[in-house]
Design a protein around this motif. Structure first.
Motif, mmCIF file in Angstrom:
data_model
loop_
_atom_site.group_PDB
_atom_site.id
_atom_site.type_symbol
_atom_site.label_atom_id
_atom_site.label_comp_id
_atom_site.label_asym_id
_atom_site.label_seq_id
_atom_site.Cartn_x
_atom_site.Cartn_y
_atom_site.Cartn_z
ATOM 1 N N GLY A 166 -36.207 -13.855 -81.970
ATOM 2 C CA GLY A 166 -36.724 -15.128 -82.351
ATOM 3 C C GLY A 166 -38.435 -14.946 -82.428
ATOM 4 N N PRO A 167 -39.044 -15.897 -82.797
ATOM 5 C CA PRO A 167 -40.350 -15.975 -82.833
ATOM 6 C C PRO A 167 -40.939 -15.757 -81.249
ATOM 7 C CG PRO A 167 -39.591 -17.797 -83.904
ATOM 8 C CD PRO A 167 -38.244 -17.270 -83.087
ATOM 9 N N THR A 168 -42.299 -14.946 -81.460
ATOM 10 C CA THR A 168 -42.947 -14.719 -80.309
ATOM 11 C C THR A 168 -43.613 -15.886 -79.734
ATOM 12 O OG1 THR A 168 -43.142 -12.405 -80.938
ATOM 13 C CG2 THR A 168 -44.605 -13.057 -79.176
ATOM 14 N N PRO A 169 -43.400 -16.204 -78.399
ATOM 15 C CA PRO A 169 -43.939 -17.434 -78.083
ATOM 16 C C PRO A 169 -45.461 -17.035 -77.668
ATOM 17 C CG PRO A 169 -42.669 -16.514 -76.268
ATOM 18 C CD PRO A 169 -42.532 -15.724 -77.541
ATOM 19 N N PHE A 170 -46.444 -18.077 -77.782
ATOM 20 C CA PHE A 170 -47.860 -17.870 -77.498
ATOM 21 C C PHE A 170 -47.933 -18.015 -75.816
ATOM 22 C CE2 PHE A 170 -52.031 -19.521 -76.752
ATOM 23 C CZ PHE A 170 -52.953 -18.500 -77.226
ATOM 24 N N THR A 171 -48.540 -17.064 -75.346
ATOM 25 C CA THR A 171 -48.671 -17.329 -73.702
ATOM 26 C C THR A 171 -50.021 -17.273 -73.250
ATOM 27 O OG1 THR A 171 -48.653 -14.628 -73.588
ATOM 28 C CG2 THR A 171 -46.591 -15.620 -73.296
ATOM 29 N N GLY A 172 -51.060 -17.735 -73.829
ATOM 30 C CA GLY A 172 -52.419 -17.842 -73.635
ATOM 31 C C GLY A 172 -52.366 -19.285 -73.164
ATOM 32 N N PRO A 173 -53.636 -19.707 -72.793
ATOM 33 C CA PRO A 173 -53.856 -21.181 -72.296
ATOM 34 C C PRO A 173 -53.669 -22.000 -73.598
ATOM 35 C CG PRO A 173 -55.782 -19.779 -72.072
ATOM 36 C CD PRO A 173 -54.817 -19.046 -72.844
ATOM 37 N N ALA A 174 -53.115 -23.508 -72.982
ATOM 38 C CA ALA A 174 -52.765 -24.321 -73.900
ATOM 39 C C ALA A 174 -53.835 -24.718 -74.959
ATOM 40 C CB ALA A 174 -52.216 -25.418 -73.223
ATOM 41 N N VAL A 175 -55.081 -24.838 -74.331
ATOM 42 C CA VAL A 175 -56.159 -25.414 -75.292
ATOM 43 C C VAL A 175 -56.386 -24.221 -76.501
ATOM 44 C CG1 VAL A 175 -58.114 -24.264 -74.036
ATOM 45 C CG2 VAL A 175 -58.543 -26.405 -75.411
ATOM 46 N N VAL A 176 -56.387 -23.071 -76.120
ATOM 47 C CA VAL A 176 -56.466 -21.900 -77.201
ATOM 48 C C VAL A 176 -55.375 -22.056 -78.087
ATOM 49 C CG1 VAL A 176 -56.466 -19.384 -77.662
ATOM 50 C CG2 VAL A 176 -57.852 -20.508 -75.577
ATOM 51 N N GLU A 177 -54.136 -22.225 -77.556
ATOM 52 C CA GLU A 177 -52.887 -22.525 -78.370
ATOM 53 C C GLU A 177 -53.060 -23.715 -79.291
ATOM 54 O OE1 GLU A 177 -48.019 -22.614 -77.957
ATOM 55 O OE2 GLU A 177 -49.165 -23.783 -76.629
ATOM 56 N N GLN A 178 -53.578 -24.846 -78.828
ATOM 57 C CA GLN A 178 -53.570 -26.037 -79.841
ATOM 58 C C GLN A 178 -54.775 -25.838 -80.728
ATOM 59 O OE1 GLN A 178 -54.112 -29.436 -77.485
ATOM 60 N NE2 GLN A 178 -54.012 -30.914 -79.309
ATOM 61 N N TYR A 179 -55.958 -25.283 -80.257
ATOM 62 C CA TYR A 179 -57.048 -25.519 -81.197
ATOM 63 C C TYR A 179 -57.494 -24.058 -81.996
ATOM 64 C CZ TYR A 179 -57.805 -29.982 -78.867
ATOM 65 O OH TYR A 179 -57.705 -31.095 -78.713
ATOM 66 N N VAL A 180 -56.847 -23.088 -81.737
ATOM 67 C CA VAL A 180 -57.160 -21.895 -82.196
ATOM 68 C C VAL A 180 -55.636 -21.160 -82.917
ATOM 69 C CG1 VAL A 180 -57.835 -19.367 -81.997
ATOM 70 C CG2 VAL A 180 -58.989 -21.182 -80.907
ATOM 71 N N TYR A 181 -54.833 -21.009 -82.227
ATOM 72 C CA TYR A 181 -53.409 -20.183 -82.346
ATOM 73 C C TYR A 181 -52.587 -21.009 -83.459
ATOM 74 C CZ TYR A 181 -48.964 -18.253 -82.438
ATOM 75 O OH TYR A 181 -47.699 -17.648 -82.935
ATOM 76 N N LEU A 182 -52.465 -22.077 -83.197
ATOM 77 C CA LEU A 182 -51.578 -22.936 -84.153
ATOM 78 C C LEU A 182 -52.328 -23.259 -85.393
ATOM 79 C CD1 LEU A 182 -49.601 -25.257 -81.641
ATOM 80 C CD2 LEU A 182 -48.721 -23.445 -82.721
ATOM 81 N N PRO A 183 -53.430 -23.609 -85.513
ATOM 82 C CA PRO A 183 -54.244 -23.665 -86.792
ATOM 83 C C PRO A 183 -54.286 -22.204 -87.705
ATOM 84 C CG PRO A 183 -55.293 -24.666 -85.068
ATOM 85 C CD PRO A 183 -54.266 -24.114 -84.378
ATOM 86 N N VAL A 184 -54.456 -21.087 -86.963
ATOM 87 C CA VAL A 184 -54.575 -19.974 -87.568
ATOM 88 C C VAL A 184 -53.089 -19.547 -88.071
ATOM 89 C CG1 VAL A 184 -54.768 -17.432 -87.016
ATOM 90 C CG2 VAL A 184 -56.583 -18.879 -86.230
ATOM 91 N N LEU A 185 -52.220 -19.766 -87.147
ATOM 92 C CA LEU A 185 -50.928 -19.357 -87.652
ATOM 93 C C LEU A 185 -50.354 -20.284 -88.908
ATOM 94 C CD1 LEU A 185 -48.196 -17.956 -87.009
ATOM 95 C CD2 LEU A 185 -47.517 -19.923 -85.419
ATOM 96 N N ALA A 186 -50.818 -21.859 -88.648
ATOM 97 C CA ALA A 186 -50.262 -22.512 -89.722
ATOM 98 C C ALA A 186 -51.064 -21.985 -90.969
ATOM 99 C CB ALA A 186 -50.727 -23.856 -89.479
ATOM 100 N N VAL A 187 -52.284 -21.769 -91.009
ATOM 101 C CA VAL A 187 -53.051 -21.450 -92.348
ATOM 102 C C VAL A 187 -52.256 -19.922 -92.882
ATOM 103 C CG1 VAL A 187 -54.780 -20.739 -93.395
ATOM 104 C CG2 VAL A 187 -54.973 -22.518 -91.930
ATOM 105 N N HIS A 188 -51.871 -19.036 -91.755
ATOM 106 C CA HIS A 188 -51.291 -17.812 -92.118
ATOM 107 C C HIS A 188 -50.075 -18.018 -92.792
ATOM 108 C CE1 HIS A 188 -49.639 -13.674 -92.122
ATOM 109 N NE2 HIS A 188 -48.725 -14.157 -91.035
ATOM 110 N N VAL A 189 -49.194 -18.786 -92.358
ATOM 111 C CA VAL A 189 -47.868 -19.068 -92.796
ATOM 112 C C VAL A 189 -47.873 -19.897 -94.203
ATOM 113 C CG1 VAL A 189 -45.642 -20.386 -92.189
ATOM 114 C CG2 VAL A 189 -46.675 -19.007 -90.318
ATOM 115 N N PHE A 190 -48.880 -20.928 -94.235
ATOM 116 C CA PHE A 190 -48.887 -21.437 -95.266
ATOM 117 C C PHE A 190 -49.145 -20.552 -96.658
ATOM 118 C CE2 PHE A 190 -51.426 -23.893 -98.442
ATOM 119 C CZ PHE A 190 -50.740 -24.788 -98.904
ATOM 120 N N LEU A 191 -50.319 -19.643 -96.362
ATOM 121 C CA LEU A 191 -50.529 -18.855 -97.410
ATOM 122 C C LEU A 191 -49.720 -17.897 -97.717
ATOM 123 C CD1 LEU A 191 -54.560 -18.158 -96.454
ATOM 124 C CD2 LEU A 191 -53.431 -19.814 -98.301
ATOM 125 N N ALA A 192 -49.081 -17.179 -96.700
ATOM 126 C CA ALA A 192 -47.767 -16.475 -97.113
ATOM 127 C C ALA A 192 -46.739 -16.961 -98.057
ATOM 128 C CB ALA A 192 -47.355 -15.909 -95.742
#
Length: 187
Positions: free
Chosen positions: A105-131
């Protein structure tokens, strides 16, 4: 045109290959692929795949940049070698990614929720969208390149679509490394 049997069917072949590729990706991520049919590698191999994939992304980034620069300098043969190498690296990345995600399954993000919401998820979304966007673009330019003589390519959509696909592909590879760092290094 060309004598190649696919030369007159590049858009249709692009659509079929893109649909199959995206079905495999979404099937793996959503757990729809039958993981029981896959051979199971040892845990250390599965644990190594994210690092391997980050390295593949980094090397592919360099290779695609070299290919882009080569064509800007008129070196068609170096461009072709680099872009086909980049495509091979992308395919290797996808096979490794799909294999691991199908089993774990996908690897879960284990860092702080604020980093997940404002850094990880947007970066992941752009990465996936571009792919996702890059898959049909890459199939299209590669099929054009493989079904026509090199001298005929400037009169096709290959240069125009390639000018869009290459930078998107580079950003996707670069963000793939960022996603790896956020998932496996930073936390």
């Amino acid at each position: 045109m060309s004598d190649h049997p696919l030369a007159d069917h590049v858009p249709a072949a692009t659509a079929v290959l893109s649909a199959v590729s995206l079905a495999l990706v979404f099937g793996a991520v959503l757990g729809a692929l039958p993981s029981a049919l896959l051979p199971v590698a040892p845990d250390w191999v599965l644990a190594l795949i994210p690092t391997l994939n980050a390295a593949i992304c980094a090397v592919a980034f360099v290779v695609v940049a070299v290919g882009w620069r080569a064509i800007r300098r008129g070196d068609v043969h170096r461009h072709r070698r680099a872009m086909l190498t980049g495509l091979g690296l992308f395919a290797l990345f996808l096979v490794c990614y799909l294999y691991r995600v199908s089993l774990r399954g996908p690897t879960p993000f284990t860092g702080p929720a604020v980093v997940e919401q404002y850094v990880y998820l947007p970066v992941l979304a752009v990465h996936v969208f571009l792919a996702i966007v890059c898959i049909p673009l890459l199939y299209y330019v590669v099929l054009l390149a493989l079904t026509r003589p090199v001298a005929a390519l400037p009169r096709t959509n290959h240069p125009r679509v390639g000018r869009v696909a290459a930078p998107l592909w580079l950003v996707s590879f670069g963000l793939g490394v960022v996603v790896y760092v956020l998932l496996h290094v930073a936390w």
